[in-house]
Structure formats: C-alpha cells, structure tokens
Motif scaffolding. Structure first.
Motif, short mmCIF file in Angstrom:
data_model
loop_
_atom_site.label_atom_id
_atom_site.label_comp_id
_atom_site.label_asym_id
_atom_site.label_seq_id
_atom_site.Cartn_x
_atom_site.Cartn_y
_atom_site.Cartn_z
N PHE A 147 2.69 21.81 -1.31
CA PHE A 147 3.77 21.54 -2.26
C PHE A 147 3.22 21.03 -3.59
O PHE A 147 3.83 21.20 -4.63
N GLN A 148 2.04 20.41 -3.53
CA GLN A 148 1.48 19.84 -4.74
C GLN A 148 0.76 20.87 -5.59
O GLN A 148 0.23 20.55 -6.65
N MET A 149 0.74 22.13 -5.16
CA MET A 149 0.09 23.17 -5.94
C MET A 149 0.89 23.50 -7.19
O MET A 149 0.38 24.12 -8.12
N VAL A 150 2.16 23.14 -7.21
CA VAL A 150 3.02 23.44 -8.35
C VAL A 150 3.00 22.26 -9.32
O VAL A 150 3.49 21.18 -8.98
N PRO A 151 2.43 22.43 -10.53
CA PRO A 151 2.39 21.33 -11.49
C PRO A 151 3.79 20.78 -11.78
O PRO A 151 4.78 21.50 -11.72
N VAL A 152 3.87 19.53 -12.12
CA VAL A 152 5.10 18.80 -12.42
C VAL A 152 5.93 18.60 -11.14
O VAL A 152 6.28 17.48 -10.77
N ALA A 153 6.30 19.71 -10.47
CA ALA A 153 7.05 19.58 -9.22
C ALA A 153 6.23 18.79 -8.21
O ALA A 153 6.76 18.10 -7.34
N GLY A 154 4.91 18.89 -8.37
CA GLY A 154 4.01 18.16 -7.47
C GLY A 154 4.13 16.67 -7.60
O GLY A 154 3.72 15.93 -6.70
N ILE A 155 4.68 16.18 -8.71
CA ILE A 155 4.87 14.74 -8.90
C ILE A 155 5.78 14.18 -7.81
O ILE A 155 5.48 13.17 -7.17
N ARG B 165 0.82 -1.22 0.00
CA ARG B 165 0.00 0.00 0.00
C ARG B 165 0.85 1.27 0.00
O ARG B 165 0.45 2.30 -0.53
N THR B 166 2.04 1.21 0.59
CA THR B 166 2.93 2.36 0.56
C THR B 166 3.38 2.66 -0.86
O THR B 166 3.42 3.81 -1.30
N LYS B 167 3.72 1.61 -1.61
CA LYS B 167 4.12 1.78 -3.01
C LYS B 167 2.94 2.31 -3.84
O LYS B 167 3.12 3.17 -4.70
N MET B 168 1.75 1.80 -3.56
CA MET B 168 0.56 2.26 -4.27
C MET B 168 0.31 3.74 -4.01
O MET B 168 -0.05 4.50 -4.93
N ALA B 169 0.52 4.16 -2.77
CA ALA B 169 0.31 5.56 -2.41
C ALA B 169 1.29 6.47 -3.14
O ALA B 169 0.94 7.58 -3.55
N ALA B 170 2.54 6.01 -3.28
CA ALA B 170 3.55 6.80 -3.98
C ALA B 170 3.15 7.02 -5.43
O ALA B 170 3.26 8.14 -5.97
N VAL B 171 2.68 5.97 -6.08
CA VAL B 171 2.25 6.07 -7.48
C VAL B 171 1.05 7.01 -7.60
O VAL B 171 0.99 7.86 -8.48
N GLN B 172 0.10 6.84 -6.67
CA GLN B 172 -1.10 7.68 -6.70
C GLN B 172 -0.75 9.15 -6.46
O GLN B 172 -1.28 10.04 -7.12
N GLY B 173 0.16 9.40 -5.53
CA GLY B 173 0.56 10.77 -5.23
C GLY B 173 1.27 11.43 -6.40
O GLY B 173 1.06 12.61 -6.68
N ALA B 174 2.09 10.65 -7.11
CA ALA B 174 2.79 11.18 -8.28
C ALA B 174 1.80 11.48 -9.39
O ALA B 174 1.92 12.49 -10.10
N THR B 175 0.79 10.62 -9.54
CA THR B 175 -0.21 10.81 -10.59
C THR B 175 -1.01 12.08 -10.38
O THR B 175 -1.19 12.89 -11.29
N LEU C 17 -5.31 21.50 -9.21
CA LEU C 17 -6.56 20.97 -9.73
C LEU C 17 -6.87 19.57 -9.23
O LEU C 17 -8.02 19.17 -9.14
N THR C 18 -5.83 18.79 -8.92
CA THR C 18 -6.06 17.43 -8.46
C THR C 18 -5.92 17.28 -6.95
O THR C 18 -6.14 16.19 -6.42
N LEU C 19 -5.57 18.36 -6.27
CA LEU C 19 -5.36 18.29 -4.82
C LEU C 19 -6.62 17.90 -4.08
O LEU C 19 -6.60 17.06 -3.18
N GLY C 20 -7.77 18.49 -4.47
CA GLY C 20 -9.03 18.19 -3.79
C GLY C 20 -9.44 16.74 -3.93
O GLY C 20 -10.16 16.20 -3.09
N ILE C 21 -9.01 16.09 -5.01
CA ILE C 21 -9.34 14.68 -5.24
C ILE C 21 -8.37 13.77 -4.50
O ILE C 21 -8.74 12.71 -3.99
N ASP C 22 -7.11 14.19 -4.42
CA ASP C 22 -6.06 13.36 -3.84
C ASP C 22 -6.30 13.05 -2.37
O ASP C 22 -6.07 11.93 -1.92
N ILE C 23 -6.76 14.04 -1.63
CA ILE C 23 -6.91 13.88 -0.18
C ILE C 23 -7.91 12.78 0.19
O ILE C 23 -7.59 11.88 0.97
#
Length: 269
Positions: free
Chosen positions: A220-228, A112-122, A129-135
């Motif tokens: 930190f995720q407010m910045v596109p690309v860097a948010g990955i 699940r930790t690996k899954m979270a990393a992939v999801q957070g990068a996505t 724009l995707t912050l509200g969905i990520d949480i």
C-alpha cells in the motif's frame, strides 16, 4: 505482594488472551509472494541498505549491539509514579506491584505506537523509494519497545536468554495461529528454550519471517502521498501488536514467578 487468588485470576486473563489469538488474515499469509516481487522492482541500493540493517538487528541476539536500551528512562517512569524512592536500582523493579509494572509498560506501548505512526506517515510520503528503509526502522523500534516492556516487568534484556525471549515475542506477533501455539510451547518448555539459545542461525529465520509478513500491507505504501495514511496505520498497528504481545507474555512470566514464590513460602531461616 499480591494474593495468590489475585495472581491466579490475572494468569487466567493472560491465558484467555493466548487462546483468543486469531490466525493471520488470508492476505497476510500471501505476504511472501508480493514481497518477493517487490524486491525485484526496488532499487538495489535500498535492498542492500535494508539487508545491512536486518543483519545488524539479527546480531542483536548475540551481543545486543546498538539496539540495547538504557534502563534510566524506565526507572524514571517508575519514579514518576511515586512508587520508587530516590535510591533505587533496576533490580528493585522485580519486587514492585504488578499494577505499577502494567502502568509503566502501557506508557511505553502508547508512546512507541504513536512514534511508529509518525514514522510510517513520514516514510509513506516517498512511496516505493522509502519502503526499503521503513521496514528495518520499524523492526528496530519493535526491538526497543519489547526491551522497555521487559525492563518494566523486571527482566534484563542485557542477557542473551532474555534477548531470545524478545525475538520470540517478535515472532509471535507476526506468526499464524499454528506458529503462535508452537512459540507458546517453546516458552514454557525449559529444555526447548535452552536448545533455542544454542541455535545461532535461528534469528535469521525469525527476521526473514517477520520481514515477509509485511508483504501485502507494505505494498500500500508504494503509492506516494496515499502511502502517508497507509504507512501510519500499518506501522501503528504493527507496534501495537508487538507491544501487546510483549506485555502479555512478560506479564505472564512475572505472575507465574510470584505464584511460585507464594507456593514455596518464605525461605527457611
């Protein structure tokens, strides 16, 4: 069953972990303020979606809803270790060696930790724009991970009492030092635990506190690309902390139950 000496030694290691739990970083304590500012600049449709999913997670305490996990995948992992035979039931897990429980719980923690990393990068690709969905997604993954760990130690998350314990694990992972100590006390106080079950509004406070602790980190995720990069790291760390908390607190319960069983001795014929 393990010896009393072994169990007592393992209990001491868990209690040492509890004492070693540190306070939140200063910037984490300030998380509530920036998150409120973030709410003001987040599109309303994303806020509404996030609140909707948060409500669904809150209802998990009452009914389990769609967040309940299947026991089949956990039983499959035990079978792969060669400990469980062809014929087995979920109730058999409670009697397995502690090491087998640890091994299975560790598998789900890592997975699940690996899954979270992939999801957070996505979701980090889209920045704000995707912050509200990520949480709400990461909250749902936290609930799933804790349920898998609960089953790995022989506890059934289908019961309301167990779901409350899972929410307490969630709260513990995101609380400051004082909050952590209060939660540990409530987990060992039977009367307080019974009172918690009757507090139907309690889950709202837990989810709100859990959400607010994302404040600075999620900015930190407010910045596109860097948010990955930030998204992957933040979500990975979040699930890792949640899973570690679940493993330690469920491990403690199982150890205490076995110590009590040994001290009581075999039942009278």
């Amino acid at each position: 069953m393990e010896s009393l000496e072994f169990l007592q030694k393992e209990l001491e290691s868990v209690e040492k972990w509890e004492k070693d739990q540190k306070d939140l970083w200063f910037w984490e304590k300030l998380g509530r303020i920036p998150f409120k500012l973030l709410d003001k600049i987040t599109p309303k449709f994303l806020q509404d979606k996030a609140l909707q999913i948060l409500d669904e997670i809150g209802s998990y305490v009452q009914t389990g809803g769609k967040y309940l996990v299947s026991e089949k995948s956990i039983l499959k992992k035990f079978k792969e270790t060669g400990i469980l035979q062809e014929e087995f039931a979920p109730s058999d897990i409670a009697n397995l060696p502690l090491g087998a429980m640890d091994q299975t719980a560790s598998y789900f923690k890592s997975s699940r930790t690996k899954m979270a990393a992939v999801q957070g990068a996505t979701t980090g690709v889209g920045g704000l724009l995707t912050l509200g969905i990520d949480i709400p997604i990461i909250l749902g993954l936290s609930l799933k991970t804790l349920q898998e760990i609960a089953i790995s130690y022989g506890y059934n998350p289908n019961s309301k009492e167990e779901r409350i314990f899972i929410i307490k694990c969630l709260q513990f992972a995101s609380s400051d030092y004082v909050g952590k100590q209060a939660i540990l006390l409530s987990m060992t106080d039977g009367e307080r635990n019974r009172q918690a079950i009757s507090q139907l509004q309690g889950w709202r406070e837990v989810i709100a506190a859990y959400r607010d602790n994302f404040g600075w980190k999620k900015l930190f995720q407010m910045v596109p690309v860097a948010g990955i990069v930030f998204g992957a790291f933040i979500n990975k760390s979040t699930i890792d902390e949640v899973a570690e908390t679940g493993m330690m607190l469920y491990r403690k319960r199982r150890i205490l139950a076995r110590i009590q069983q040994i001290q009581q001795g075999p039942a009278d014929e």
